[in-house]
Design an enzyme around this catalytic site. Sequence first.
Site, PDB file in Angstrom:
ATOM      1  N   GLU A  36       0.833  -1.211   0.000  1.00  0.00           N
ATOM      2  CA  GLU A  36       0.000   0.000   0.000  1.00  0.00           C
ATOM      3  C   GLU A  36       0.865   1.257   0.000  1.00  0.00           C
ATOM      4  O   GLU A  36       0.531   2.243  -0.646  1.00  0.00           O
ATOM      5  CB  GLU A  36      -0.954   0.003   1.207  1.00  0.00           C
ATOM      6  CG  GLU A  36      -2.093  -1.000   1.093  1.00  0.00           C
ATOM      7  CD  GLU A  36      -3.052  -0.694  -0.059  1.00  0.00           C
ATOM      8  OE1 GLU A  36      -3.062   0.432  -0.571  1.00  0.00           O
ATOM      9  OE2 GLU A  36      -3.787  -1.619  -0.460  1.00  0.00           O
ATOM     10  N   TYR A  77      -6.724   6.443   4.071  1.00  0.00           N
ATOM     11  CA  TYR A  77      -6.991   5.351   3.134  1.00  0.00           C
ATOM     12  C   TYR A  77      -6.113   4.133   3.459  1.00  0.00           C
ATOM     13  O   TYR A  77      -6.600   3.008   3.569  1.00  0.00           O
ATOM     14  CB  TYR A  77      -6.746   5.784   1.669  1.00  0.00           C
ATOM     15  CG  TYR A  77      -6.519   4.566   0.819  1.00  0.00           C
ATOM     16  CD1 TYR A  77      -7.582   3.735   0.496  1.00  0.00           C
ATOM     17  CD2 TYR A  77      -5.225   4.170   0.444  1.00  0.00           C
ATOM     18  CE1 TYR A  77      -7.384   2.556  -0.200  1.00  0.00           C
ATOM     19  CE2 TYR A  77      -5.016   2.992  -0.243  1.00  0.00           C
ATOM     20  CZ  TYR A  77      -6.102   2.192  -0.566  1.00  0.00           C
ATOM     21  OH  TYR A  77      -5.890   1.006  -1.228  1.00  0.00           O
ATOM     22  N   ASP A 125     -10.246   4.310  -2.117  1.00  0.00           N
ATOM     23  CA  ASP A 125      -9.154   4.871  -2.930  1.00  0.00           C
ATOM     24  C   ASP A 125      -9.767   5.469  -4.196  1.00  0.00           C
ATOM     25  O   ASP A 125     -10.992   5.563  -4.317  1.00  0.00           O
ATOM     26  CB  ASP A 125      -8.091   3.799  -3.246  1.00  0.00           C
ATOM     27  CG  ASP A 125      -8.599   2.735  -4.212  1.00  0.00           C
ATOM     28  OD1 ASP A 125      -9.807   2.747  -4.560  1.00  0.00           O
ATOM     29  OD2 ASP A 125      -7.796   1.895  -4.635  1.00  0.00           O
TER      30      ASP A 125
END
Length: 355
Positions: free
Chosen positions: A53, A134, A152
């Site tokens: 991520e 996020y 996202d």
Amino acid sequence: MSVESPRQKVPPQGDADVPARLLGWYDRNARSLPWRAPPGAAPPDPYRTWLSEIMLQQTTVPVVIPYFEQFLARWPTVEALAAADTQELMAAWAGLGYYARARRLQLCARNVCLAGGFPQTAAGLGALPGIGPYTAAAIASIAFGEVVAVVDGNVERVVARLFAVADPPPALTRQARAILQPLVPSARPGDFAQAMMDLGALVCRPRSPQCSACPLADICEARRLGIADRLPARAERPARRVAQGTAWWIEVDGRVGLERRPSRGLLGDMPGLPGTDWRQDMDFALPFPGAWKRAAEPVRHSFTHLDLKLHVAAIRLSDRPAFPRDLAWAGAGELKGLPSLYRKVATRARALLED
Ligand code: SF4
């Protein structure tokens, strides 16, 4: 942009259907990615989820995959990453851009090790360096099964279309979270998050959404209204700054003078060529007189909010020059670890000296 429809806050045909349909679609269509567990399987190691991520922030999946695999081979655990040589780590990051992220990556790894492991909630993860709302929600959902909405850019687009939300980000982001939260299933929250991401990446694409392949097509407001290609509305972009400067390629006996960039600012702490500041009013400049060659065209490079024109001056000397700052003299192998901006400058400077 005007969208005639009133905003829909709930799915038009009842919300129970959305998670089941999405998960069914995901079971058949999930992207196979090296940081993921297959649909329905036990959650992946949070280290893999976190690392991917962070790498994926502002970078595409195809670019990230080889970096992810190299990092995992070299630093297979969060403890190994925390203990890594920082300069080696920065060099391995070169090409992924946004070097501040690489610095925060290691800071975060050290915090995780000190705490004895990753926090298991979005709230706890969000307190770590480099982890925004996020990313925190994505790790908590995918690696720890927290029932939390993960929004996202892909997910935002799907929600904007599915529920005909006309507002641009950041209002859209807030609305998408509020709309999605009650839809997240307690049984497979991580798969639901990844299903939404994949639907956005594979089907509900930015241009030409493939509505005929969409498992939610019959309840999609934007499709019903014929406005899918007008959503999501675009946020106004802040004006980009423009700056210029000069990079100096100083070559002595096949080695090139490098210096570390200041910690604060663009490419902070990364190795780079010496040169001037980057400013709007900066012009071409040289550090000492000599038989310099100057590239006819500057190297152009775009950062998130800045367009840089970097002039290139190159000189080959037989002795190391008097220079106001300490330089490290690097051979060809070390130059490969330079950020992409300086690799472009290196190519231009070598061509200049061979002319
Ligand atoms: Fe996107 Fe089309 Fe599916 Fe609506 S029906 S969510 S616009 S792919």
